[in-house]
Design an enzyme around this catalytic site. Structure first.
Site, mmCIF file in Angstrom:
data_model
loop_
_atom_site.group_PDB
_atom_site.id
_atom_site.type_symbol
_atom_site.label_atom_id
_atom_site.label_comp_id
_atom_site.label_asym_id
_atom_site.label_seq_id
_atom_site.Cartn_x
_atom_site.Cartn_y
_atom_site.Cartn_z
ATOM 1 C CG HIS A 50 -0.206 0.032 2.533
ATOM 2 N ND1 HIS A 50 -0.050 -1.077 3.324
ATOM 3 C CD2 HIS A 50 0.445 1.031 3.168
ATOM 4 C CE1 HIS A 50 0.649 -0.761 4.393
ATOM 5 N NE2 HIS A 50 0.974 0.513 4.320
HETATM 6 C C1 T46 Z 1 2.936 0.954 6.881
HETATM 7 C C2 T46 Z 1 3.744 -0.253 7.175
HETATM 8 C C3 T46 Z 1 5.197 0.044 7.338
HETATM 9 C C4 T46 Z 1 -4.359 -0.265 13.315
HETATM 10 O O1 T46 Z 1 -5.504 -0.491 13.785
HETATM 11 N N1 T46 Z 1 -3.611 0.764 13.800
HETATM 12 C C5 T46 Z 1 -2.386 1.066 13.336
HETATM 13 O O2 T46 Z 1 -1.741 2.016 13.815
HETATM 14 C C6 T46 Z 1 -1.855 0.255 12.262
HETATM 15 C C7 T46 Z 1 -0.470 0.577 11.683
HETATM 16 C C8 T46 Z 1 -2.604 -0.762 11.768
HETATM 17 N N2 T46 Z 1 -3.831 -1.016 12.293
HETATM 18 C C9 T46 Z 1 -4.598 -2.164 11.789
HETATM 19 C C10 T46 Z 1 -4.999 -2.094 10.323
HETATM 20 C C11 T46 Z 1 -5.032 -3.535 9.920
HETATM 21 O O3 T46 Z 1 -6.304 -4.085 10.248
HETATM 22 O O4 T46 Z 1 -3.778 -3.319 11.909
HETATM 23 C C12 T46 Z 1 -3.987 -4.194 10.825
HETATM 24 C C13 T46 Z 1 -2.669 -4.472 10.104
HETATM 25 O O5 T46 Z 1 -2.264 -3.297 9.379
HETATM 26 P P1 T46 Z 1 -1.630 -3.378 7.924
HETATM 27 O O6 T46 Z 1 -2.177 -4.526 7.189
HETATM 28 O O7 T46 Z 1 -1.775 -2.022 7.289
HETATM 29 O O8 T46 Z 1 -0.094 -3.669 8.303
HETATM 30 P P2 T46 Z 1 1.196 -3.586 7.362
HETATM 31 O O9 T46 Z 1 2.282 -4.215 8.123
HETATM 32 O O10 T46 Z 1 0.901 -4.081 5.995
HETATM 33 O O11 T46 Z 1 1.485 -2.009 7.239
HETATM 34 C C14 T46 Z 1 1.888 -1.259 8.369
HETATM 35 C C15 T46 Z 1 1.146 0.078 8.423
HETATM 36 O O12 T46 Z 1 -0.270 -0.143 8.407
HETATM 37 C C16 T46 Z 1 1.495 0.968 7.259
HETATM 38 O O13 T46 Z 1 1.038 2.284 7.488
HETATM 39 O O14 T46 Z 1 3.406 1.860 6.211
HETATM 40 O O15 T46 Z 1 3.285 -1.004 8.309
#
Ligand code: T46
Length: 137
Positions: A50
């Site tokens: 993303h």
């Molecule tokens: C990024 C990379 C480096 C939350 O509820 N609060 C938060 O602060 C974050 C970061 C995530 N979430 C929830 C959203 C999703 O349901 O946690 C779940 C996993 O998040 P995501 O799939 O976006 O995780 P990554 O590891 O793909 O990405 C994360 C960050 O979301 C993103 O901003 O740049 O780490």
């Protein structure tokens, strides 16, 4: 210009161990509104896929290693994080993929804003349209 901007933190090391200080608007180039950690990622798993409309982040690898692939829609760049004294600045509108996590990898991420799903661009074609529009506007 490099997509992967790495910030070197001042490592204060003495015979008691090491210390690194991270300060908003000083060695971190924004107000820090949120901190989150990523850990326990299984071998072979890739995360990210993303970009963000506005969010800026600095990623510090506190333990182990992992690789970030950054993509601005034209160029891609890979950077491996494996040092507590370096932070990867990820600017807005950069597609990111995280891969090659070691089992002991712990990432600490400093973010310029609170969590907001509306700030995410999770579709690559949409990301390409947005960055192309930005270039021509
Ligand atoms: C990024 C990379 C480096 C939350 O509820 N609060 C938060 O602060 C974050 C970061 C995530 N979430 C929830 C959203 C999703 O349901 O946690 C779940 C996993 O998040 P995501 O799939 O976006 O995780 P990554 O590891 O793909 O990405 C994360 C960050 O979301 C993103 O901003 O740049 O780490």
């Amino acid at each position: 210009m490099s997509l992967a901007k790495v910030i070197d933190f001042n490592l204060m090391n003495d015979d008691r161990g090491g210390l690194i200080a991270l300060e908003g608007n000083r060695n971190i180039p924004f107000d820090i509104k949120r901190v989150y950690c990523i850990f326990g990622v299984s071998s072979g798993v890739e995360r990210g896929y993303h970009a963000h409309h506005e969010l800026m982040q600095v990623v510090v690898c506190l333990s182990g290693a992992c690789t970030f692939v950054l993509d601005d829609g034209k160029n891609k760049e890979e950077v491996t994080l494996n040092s507590r004294s370096k932070g990867l600045l990820i600017d807005k509108k950069l597609w990111r993929v995280m891969k090659n996590f070691t089992s002991d990898c712990v990432l600490m991420v400093l973010a310029s804003d609170y969590f907001d799903e509306k700030d995410y661009i999770r579709n690559y074609d949409e990301f390409i349209k947005i960055v192309k529009n930005d270039t021509f506007s």
